[in-house]
Design a protein around this motif. Sequence first.
Motif, PDB file in Angstrom:
ATOM      1  N   VAL A   1       0.829  -1.199   0.000  1.00 57.64           N
ATOM      2  CA  VAL A   1       0.000   0.000   0.000  1.00 57.64           C
ATOM      3  C   VAL A   1       0.870   1.258   0.000  1.00 57.64           C
ATOM      4  CG1 VAL A   1      -1.653   1.335   1.363  1.00 57.64           C
ATOM      5  CG2 VAL A   1      -1.972  -1.119   1.069  1.00 57.64           C
ATOM      6  N   VAL A   2       1.959   1.249   0.737  1.00 57.69           N
ATOM      7  CA  VAL A   2       2.880   2.388   0.736  1.00 57.69           C
ATOM      8  C   VAL A   2       3.384   2.654  -0.679  1.00 57.69           C
ATOM      9  CG1 VAL A   2       5.156   3.178   1.493  1.00 57.69           C
ATOM     10  CG2 VAL A   2       3.585   2.146   3.144  1.00 57.69           C
ATOM     11  N   GLY A   3       3.714   1.600  -1.421  1.00 57.38           N
ATOM     12  CA  GLY A   3       4.148   1.772  -2.808  1.00 57.38           C
ATOM     13  C   GLY A   3       3.064   2.400  -3.675  1.00 57.38           C
ATOM     14  N   VAL A   4       1.803   1.988  -3.460  1.00 58.95           N
ATOM     15  CA  VAL A   4       0.691   2.575  -4.223  1.00 58.95           C
ATOM     16  C   VAL A   4       0.553   4.058  -3.911  1.00 58.95           C
ATOM     17  CG1 VAL A   4      -1.786   2.475  -4.645  1.00 58.95           C
ATOM     18  CG2 VAL A   4      -0.504   0.358  -4.314  1.00 58.95           C
ATOM     19  N   LEU A   5       0.678   4.427  -2.634  1.00 52.94           N
ATOM     20  CA  LEU A   5       0.574   5.837  -2.259  1.00 52.94           C
ATOM     21  C   LEU A   5       1.722   6.652  -2.850  1.00 52.94           C
ATOM     22  CD1 LEU A   5      -0.465   5.451   1.492  1.00 52.94           C
ATOM     23  CD2 LEU A   5      -1.918   5.998  -0.458  1.00 52.94           C
ATOM     24  N   LEU A   6       2.905   6.071  -2.893  1.00 47.85           N
ATOM     25  CA  LEU A   6       4.030   6.761  -3.526  1.00 47.85           C
ATOM     26  C   LEU A   6       3.742   7.021  -5.004  1.00 47.85           C
ATOM     27  CD1 LEU A   6       7.031   4.842  -1.911  1.00 47.85           C
ATOM     28  CD2 LEU A   6       6.460   7.257  -1.563  1.00 47.85           C
TER      29      LEU A   6
END
Length: 375
Positions: free
Chosen positions: A245-250
């Motif tokens: 999810v952190v990668g998606v937000l980035l």
Amino acid sequence: MGDHGPLSTLSRMTLARFWRPVSLEQLLRDRCSGLSDVRLLLAVLVVFSHSWPLLLGPEAEVRLGPLQPGAMAVRAFMVLSGLLVARSARRHPPLSFLRRRLLRLYPGVLVAQLVTVLLILPLFAWAVRVPYLPSLGGDRGGLRYLLANLSLLVKQSALLPFTDLFPYKGAFNGSLWTLWPEACGYGLVLLFVGLLALPGRAWLVSLAVLFVATAVPAVLGLLSLVAPPFLLVDGLTIWLGVYLVVGVLLARWAPRIPLAPLPGLLAGLVLLLLALWGGLPRVLFEAISLVLGPYGLLCLAQGLGGLGRLPGDFSYGVYVYAFPCQQMLAALLGKHLQPWSFFGLSLLLVLPLGVASWFWVERPALAWASRLDQR
């Protein structure tokens, strides 16, 4: 007088590119971004992390305070997967996206399983003088192992007749368990990308709710307040989802995220010092890691992109071949090796397999996916 020759000019251009701040969006658009280099370094870090316990036993696990290098690398892989897969989900319709993801993940591991069961293991059996062919089709033999694991969900870990010969008896290829969470994560990415496309502020509220729903179980598991079977999946798998999810937000805020080697170096140094200190509560350390870790990783990619570019993404092949190769190497030569020499020999064995996997399996599969999209 200074040297103004072509070599000096090239050196200055390389250094300028290395130190030049760029946005994450620019990094992702740049073919020389260094992301493949970082992914290969992460795969090598997994090999490094496995070297000590496979050679000396599980009690010899390498740690930096609360950090375990192999787990760090897997989480970093998930950040990069979330980042890159989210961009792919925005560019392609859902069916095309899922087809491309399947052709990125599946052919490499399928061929690795075939090569291992039908080529590498027979050679190993010959070296240790163990009859392999009679057990190939047995209840826990190579063919049953291959068929049981075709779905990416590892259903058979042991492999006869070698179970007692390998140092890690819990699984023949202890790295494959991460492929199923990643494959399931593709559906999560599609959901997140859909939420990001909502009008107004609705996307922000929906995304916050979904992120909390993902992160809260991970924190509760970390505090030992909740544990399976209540959590349906284990705590480590949930944390992999958080990093995805952190990668998606980035990916969502990529144009607004500046990257430069010096801030990235400072982020990595702070994280390392906090890990070595070990004085922070685990939950707080994990929260800080969610910010500093991915940022430092992407700044590293930006810096490496200024120094050159690998001719392919060899990380996946290294990852899927490394564990069984290390198992066999430890069984054959473990008594004569120290961990560092074992690590070096493992790389000499695995890197060519990773290169071959990219050029002969993974790249043709991706080219086929592109041709299918053009129809």
